[in-house]
Design a protein around this motif. Structure first.
Motif, PDB file in Angstrom:
ATOM      1  N   ARG A 133       0.820  -1.203   0.000  1.00 21.75           N
ATOM      2  CA  ARG A 133       0.000   0.000   0.000  1.00 21.75           C
ATOM      3  C   ARG A 133       0.862   1.266   0.000  1.00 21.75           C
ATOM      4  O   ARG A 133       0.343   2.386   0.088  1.00 21.75           O
ATOM      5  N   THR A 135       3.125   4.382  -1.279  1.00 21.61           N
ATOM      6  CA  THR A 135       3.015   5.309  -2.408  1.00 21.61           C
ATOM      7  C   THR A 135       4.274   6.164  -2.473  1.00 21.61           C
ATOM      8  O   THR A 135       5.049   6.239  -1.514  1.00 21.61           O
ATOM      9  N   ARG A 147       2.222  -2.649  -6.307  1.00 24.91           N
ATOM     10  CA  ARG A 147       1.538  -1.703  -5.420  1.00 24.91           C
ATOM     11  C   ARG A 147       0.032  -1.686  -5.635  1.00 24.91           C
ATOM     12  O   ARG A 147      -0.449  -1.792  -6.760  1.00 24.91           O
ATOM     13  N   LEU A 148      -0.653  -1.495  -4.528  1.00 19.03           N
ATOM     14  CA  LEU A 148      -2.102  -1.394  -4.562  1.00 19.03           C
ATOM     15  C   LEU A 148      -2.534  -0.168  -5.360  1.00 19.03           C
ATOM     16  O   LEU A 148      -3.551  -0.198  -6.061  1.00 19.03           O
ATOM     17  N   GLU A 149      -1.733   0.895  -5.282  1.00 22.78           N
ATOM     18  CA  GLU A 149      -2.073   2.112  -6.026  1.00 22.78           C
ATOM     19  C   GLU A 149      -2.009   1.865  -7.537  1.00 22.78           C
ATOM     20  O   GLU A 149      -2.761   2.472  -8.302  1.00 22.78           O
ATOM     21  N   THR A 150      -1.126   0.980  -7.979  1.00 28.29           N
ATOM     22  CA  THR A 150      -1.050   0.636  -9.402  1.00 28.29           C
ATOM     23  C   THR A 150      -2.323  -0.061  -9.848  1.00 28.29           C
ATOM     24  O   THR A 150      -2.888   0.238 -10.903  1.00 28.29           O
ATOM     25  N   ALA A 152      -5.253   0.155  -8.399  1.00 26.58           N
ATOM     26  CA  ALA A 152      -6.346   1.125  -8.348  1.00 26.58           C
ATOM     27  C   ALA A 152      -6.297   2.071  -9.551  1.00 26.58           C
ATOM     28  O   ALA A 152      -7.340   2.406 -10.140  1.00 26.58           O
ATOM     29  N   TYR A 153      -5.105   2.480  -9.925  1.00 17.93           N
ATOM     30  CA  TYR A 153      -4.958   3.377 -11.072  1.00 17.93           C
ATOM     31  C   TYR A 153      -5.432   2.697 -12.358  1.00 17.93           C
ATOM     32  O   TYR A 153      -6.086   3.321 -13.209  1.00 17.93           O
ATOM     33  N   PHE A 232      -7.634  -0.387  -0.423  1.00 18.45           N
ATOM     34  CA  PHE A 232      -7.951  -0.380  -1.848  1.00 18.45           C
ATOM     35  C   PHE A 232      -9.051   0.636  -2.151  1.00 18.45           C
ATOM     36  O   PHE A 232      -8.977   1.378  -3.142  1.00 18.45           O
ATOM     37  N   GLU A 234      -9.683   3.334  -0.500  1.00 20.19           N
ATOM     38  CA  GLU A 234      -9.064   4.653  -0.395  1.00 20.19           C
ATOM     39  C   GLU A 234      -8.276   4.984  -1.658  1.00 20.19           C
ATOM     40  O   GLU A 234      -8.308   6.112  -2.154  1.00 20.19           O
ATOM     41  N   ALA A 235      -7.564   3.982  -2.193  1.00 21.30           N
ATOM     42  CA  ALA A 235      -6.759   4.198  -3.393  1.00 21.30           C
ATOM     43  C   ALA A 235      -7.625   4.508  -4.607  1.00 21.30           C
ATOM     44  O   ALA A 235      -7.200   5.230  -5.523  1.00 21.30           O
ATOM     45  N   GLY A 237     -10.284   6.252  -4.552  1.00 25.09           N
ATOM     46  CA  GLY A 237     -10.766   7.623  -4.410  1.00 25.09           C
ATOM     47  C   GLY A 237     -12.260   7.769  -4.687  1.00 25.09           C
ATOM     48  O   GLY A 237     -13.071   6.935  -4.281  1.00 25.09           O
TER      49      GLY A 237
END
Length: 446
Positions: A133, A135, A147-150, A152-153, A232, A234-235, A237
């Motif tokens: 998680r 960033t 990454r979880l942000e990847t 989510a993106y 997830f 939160e990522a 948005g």
């Protein structure tokens, strides 16, 4: 000649030619481009280990050593007796995994959509404890972790519907059975030694895994799956602002939307052995069990390991595995069994040879970086080993390029028993035993 032997030979030859004293081995400066043959220093006389294995700090001592090239057993003290293992058990788990999984095996975390349920997505765990998680510039102990942000993106940029995400189903069912071992203490989790073994979690469920943060915390929660779902959401948005999070199974008609994959299993193995990562080892052995057609659960570990090790001629008599990491007090193995595995490693077995590169090097890397000091510094660079500790037991097992050029495999244990107790001093005592093995080489005896 394997890489370990090439490196150790170069260091040893350099020291011998320069006439350095024993302590000079602590900081050798070999030339990687040169691998000269060491001058033989062996003699026909037995080099006794009797005094060093009788140190009171070792308590009840167990040990087994073989000359890899000749197959000769050089030392056998309770070698066929089962003993608690501590983290030396990771060598056993890693060997079984390496005999089961290809070195490029990866774990994949997926996001799926459900055609007849608009706004519903599934976050499906694939057994990747390294999924992070973090960033920006933050990072964890796991190199190159997805990454979880990847994830989510990728969802955000590919989402073409007019509506947002209303529900996130968390599916951790890649693994089976209990997520926490009844043989582990609750404090093992809160102290940061182990997480619940769930197929969906981030950063091995550390409370704050950020190694750039002064507030780093290894504390593990009771529900890593739900925590991952919250991170997830939160990522994602605004796309999932009002989404409900629930645990469940992936609907049969779900369609893969996007995914991220872990580093190869070889990266996991190297890290798990080097730093003795308990959670990582439990994940590795579960993937191996699943690949072998067994349940990805605690109950499958011992059958899997016995099957795989027996297939390469290792005697598994006395083996008891309540887990894969060695944290459970009830685990049992024999020094002979571990040494047989390590002899295969040293012989460049096609599936196991890479483990030689995973083992910490005395005085240099991993859990042995700060060990082999004082008189034991003479064995630095030449001893490799997996260390272990649980209350009442200290252990060390690995390979040695000895002073006489011989190649040894060994497993040694210091245990409380027969009215004797072991404490922290057992670590240095085990180091001195391994150093004697290095000094004696093929002439080791009692």
């Amino acid at each position: 000649m394997n890489k370990r032997l090439q490196f150790a030979t170069a260091v040893l030859a350099s020291a011998l030619m320069l006439g350095l004293s024993g302590t000079a081995y602590a900081n050798p400066t070999p030339n990687p481009s040169e691998t000269p043959t060491p001058t033989p220093v062996a003699s026909a006389a037995i080099c006794s280990a009797k005094s060093v294995i009788r140190q009171s700090a070792l308590g009840k001592f167990y040990g087994y050593v073989v000359d890899v090239n000749s197959g000769k057993v050089l030392l056998d003290v309770r070698g066929s007796e089962a003993t608690p293992s501590a983290s030396v058990l990771k060598v056993v788990s890693a060997a079984a995994a390496m005999l089961t999984l290809p070195s490029d095996y990866r774990a994949t975390t997926k996001v799926l959509t459900v055609p007849d349920q608009p706004g519903v997505i599934v976050l499906q765990g694939g057994g990747d404890h390294t999924l992070s998680r973090m960033t920006g510039e933050s990072y964890t102990t796991y190199t190159g972790a997805p990454r979880l942000e990847t994830l989510a993106y990728q969802v955000f940029t590919r989402w073409a519907e007019a509506y947002g995400i209303s529900k996130i189903i968390l599916d951790p069912n890649f693994f089976a059975g209990p997520t926490y071992n009844s043989a582990w203490k609750a404090s093992d989790r809160t102290n940061g030694y182990i997480s619940h073994i769930t197929a969906l979690q981030v950063d091995s469920d550390r409370a704050n895994p950020d190694l750039t943060s002064k507030a780093y915390s290894g504390y593990r929660s009771t529900d890593p799956v739900l925590r991952t779902g919250q991170f997830f959401k939160e990522a994602l948005g605004g796309l999932a602002e009002d989404a409900k999070i629930t645990k469940g199974r992936t609907p049969k008609n779900a369609v893969e939307f996007t995914s991220v994959s872990s580093q190869p299993i070889s990266v996991w193995l190297k890290h798990a052995i080097a730093v003795s990562d308990n959670t990582e080892t439990e994940f590795i052995i579960r993937h191996a069990a699943k690949a072998a057609g067994l349940p990805a659960s605690f109950s499958a570990i011992e059958p899997l390991v016995k099957q795989k090790l027996t297939s390469v001629g290792v005697d598994t008599t006395g083996l008891v595995m309540k887990d894969g990491s060695g944290l459970a007090q009830a685990n049992r193995l024999t020094p002979k069994m571990v040494t047989e595995i390590l002899a295969l490693v040293a012989k460049d077995h096609p599936n196991l040879a890479a483990m030689d590169e995973y083992l910490p090097i005395a005085g240099r890397t991993g859990t042995l970086a700060g060990r082999f000091t004082g008189k034991n510094a003479v064995a630095r660079n030449f001893v490799r080993g997996k260390s272990g500790y649980i209350p009442g037991l200290y252990s060390l097992a690995g390979t040695i390029t000895a002073k006489d050029g011989s190649n040894l495999a060994y497993a040694i244990f210091a245990r409380s028993g027969d009215g004797k107790k072991v404490g922290y001093s057992a670590r240095a005592a085990l180091d001195s035993v391994a150093t004697r093995f290095f000094t004696c080489g093929a002439n080791l005896g009692l």
